[in-house]
Motif scaffolding. Structure first.
Motif, PDB file in Angstrom:
ATOM      1  N   GLN A  76      37.982  36.610  40.408  1.00  0.00           N
ATOM      2  CA  GLN A  76      39.201  37.122  39.791  1.00  0.00           C
ATOM      3  C   GLN A  76      39.974  35.911  39.245  1.00  0.00           C
ATOM      4  O   GLN A  76      40.018  34.868  39.886  1.00  0.00           O
ATOM      5  CB  GLN A  76      40.034  37.840  40.854  1.00  0.00           C
ATOM      6  N   ASP A 113      34.794  40.144  39.803  1.00  0.00           N
ATOM      7  CA  ASP A 113      36.114  40.583  40.245  1.00  0.00           C
ATOM      8  C   ASP A 113      37.050  40.618  39.033  1.00  0.00           C
ATOM      9  O   ASP A 113      37.379  39.561  38.495  1.00  0.00           O
ATOM     10  CB  ASP A 113      36.637  39.612  41.315  1.00  0.00           C
ATOM     11  N   THR A 163      39.032  42.496  46.552  1.00  0.00           N
ATOM     12  CA  THR A 163      38.599  41.100  46.458  1.00  0.00           C
ATOM     13  C   THR A 163      38.117  40.606  47.821  1.00  0.00           C
ATOM     14  O   THR A 163      37.083  39.938  47.923  1.00  0.00           O
ATOM     15  CB  THR A 163      39.771  40.215  45.961  1.00  0.00           C
TER      16      THR A 163
END
Ligand SMILES: Nc1ncnc2c1ncn2[C@@H]1O[C@H](COP(=O)(O)OP(=O)(O)OP(=O)(O)O)[C@@H](O)[C@H]1O
Ligand SMILES: [Mg+2]
Length: 353
Positions: free
Chosen positions: A113, A196, A59
């Motif tokens: 994410q 992500d 990330t």
């Protein structure tokens, strides 16, 4: 002359990452280098999966490439060269704030994410689309035209615009929200999409439909993609190439075929070996012993040495560089950071695909 199919670049990489370090400030005088000396090229139309255990820096690298890090994070070394639509190359690190704003969304976009919460809960989906167009386009187009384009984008991810556009995010299922976010990220037709963990929070059937739609969208819009995933099956399916990260470093890169069938780094091979097979004999997957080292407490030699089945004395003294084993064009070389990478091929018994 016949036009080159997507993925065959006429003139060099879209993204060229050169020796990038990314760090976080963790105290008044302390910094953590979460990503160290990462280099790779991504050509137009290519998709690359970044895989590796939790905390290895995936990330951080993704955010660093688009300068989306939290305030404590910075890309502290290297270059992130990007070829813009108009043909000039820029180093994302040196873009001024205004240029950077335009760069994001227009040239490159990210689906974060935990993207389920990326929508503002008080705004309807249509307002997210309208705001995105208005904030990033030079010309002011009528609302009806923007809504029509938003509807087209939603249709591309098989969502019903009449239902989704007027809804608030909480009125949509997780899978619908994820697809709407992908559509939103593509609103300004970026050349690069960074995703992500795009499917982690979704059930298996919804994961499938997101994967199918991403494949279709890529065929249609031919953007390049970097996607970060724990799911090696997803990597095998969606990626032309894979990069394995370990302790903040890129330790193996190659085509998806290279990594799944001819892994040269024992860590990649262990990662693939720990996935139960879908077909064939069932066996108990072999988990990797131990855990990854703290990124700032690396042993002097190879960071993987303490867990490596192939470790020799040399490994504990010399830190291996990422070294090209099979050179290929267009960033597709097979490279591994292992002193023994030239030895026998490693088993990925039981692995996908
Ligand atoms: N905001 C932050 N401040 C300080 N350290 C951070 C911050 N975000 C991440 N880190 C550290 O940087 C390292 C890399 O984290 P990162 O989130 O990039 O890993 P990851 O590979 O994406 O993990 P996961 O698979 O769990 O998402 C970790 O050691 C993490 O603790
Ligand atoms: Mg992560």
């Amino acid at each position: 002359m016949t036009p080159k199919p997507p993925g065959r670049a006429a003139d060099g990489p879209l993204l060229s990452v050169r020796g990038v370090d990314v760090g976080y400030r963790t105290g008044r005088r302390t910094r953590l280098t979460a990503v160290h000396d990462v280099s790779f090229d991504l050509y137009p139309g290519q998709s690359m999966a970044l895989v590796g255990e939790s905390g290895c820096g995936k990330t951080t690298l993704g955010l660093g490439l688009l300068r989306l890090l939290p305030r404590t994070g910075t890309v502290s070394a290297g270059q992130v060269l990007f070829r813009r639509k108009r043909g000039d190359e820029v180093d994302v690190r040196t873009l001024a704030e205004e240029d950077l704003r335009r760069f994001r969304w227009n040239e490159a976009a990210m689906v974060f994410q935990g993207a389920m919460n990326a929508f503002n809960p008080v705004l309807r989906v249509e307002e997210h689309f309208l705001d995105t167009f208005r904030a990033h386009e030079h010309t002011r187009r009528p609302r009806a035209e923007l809504l029509e384009e938003s509807a087209e984008l939603l249709e591309m991810v098989r969502l019903d615009p009449a239902r989704v556009l007027p809804s608030h995010p909480h009125e949509l299922s997780g899978g619908m929200r994820q697809r709407a976010l992908i559509a939103l990220a593509l609103a300004l037709r970026p050349q690069l999409l960074i995703l992500d963990e795009p499917t982690t929070a979704l059930d298996v059937l919804t994961q499938r439909s997101v994967v199918e739609q991403l494949t279709e969208l890529r065929e249609r819009l031919s953007f390049s993609m970097v996607f970060i995933t724990h799911d090696l099956g997803l990597a095998a399916e969606l990626a032309d190439r894979v990069g394995t990260m370990y302790a903040g470093r890129l330790i193996e890169t190659g085509t998806t075929r290279d990594l799944f069938h001819r892994a040269r780094h024992p860590y990649t091979s262990a990662l693939i070996g720990s996935v139960p097979p879908v077909v064939g004999d069932l066996h108990v997957p072999e988990p990797l012993p131990g855990g990854p080292p703290g990124i700032d407490e690396l042993p002097p030699g190879c960071p993987f040495a303490p867990r490596c089945p192939r470790v020799t004395e040399e490994c504990t003294a010399t830190r291996p560089e990422l070294r090209v084993l099979h050179p290929r064009d267009e960033g597709l070389s097979h490279a591994a950071a292992c002193l023994h990478a030239d030895g026998a091929e490693l088993s990925t018994r039981g692995g996908h695909p």
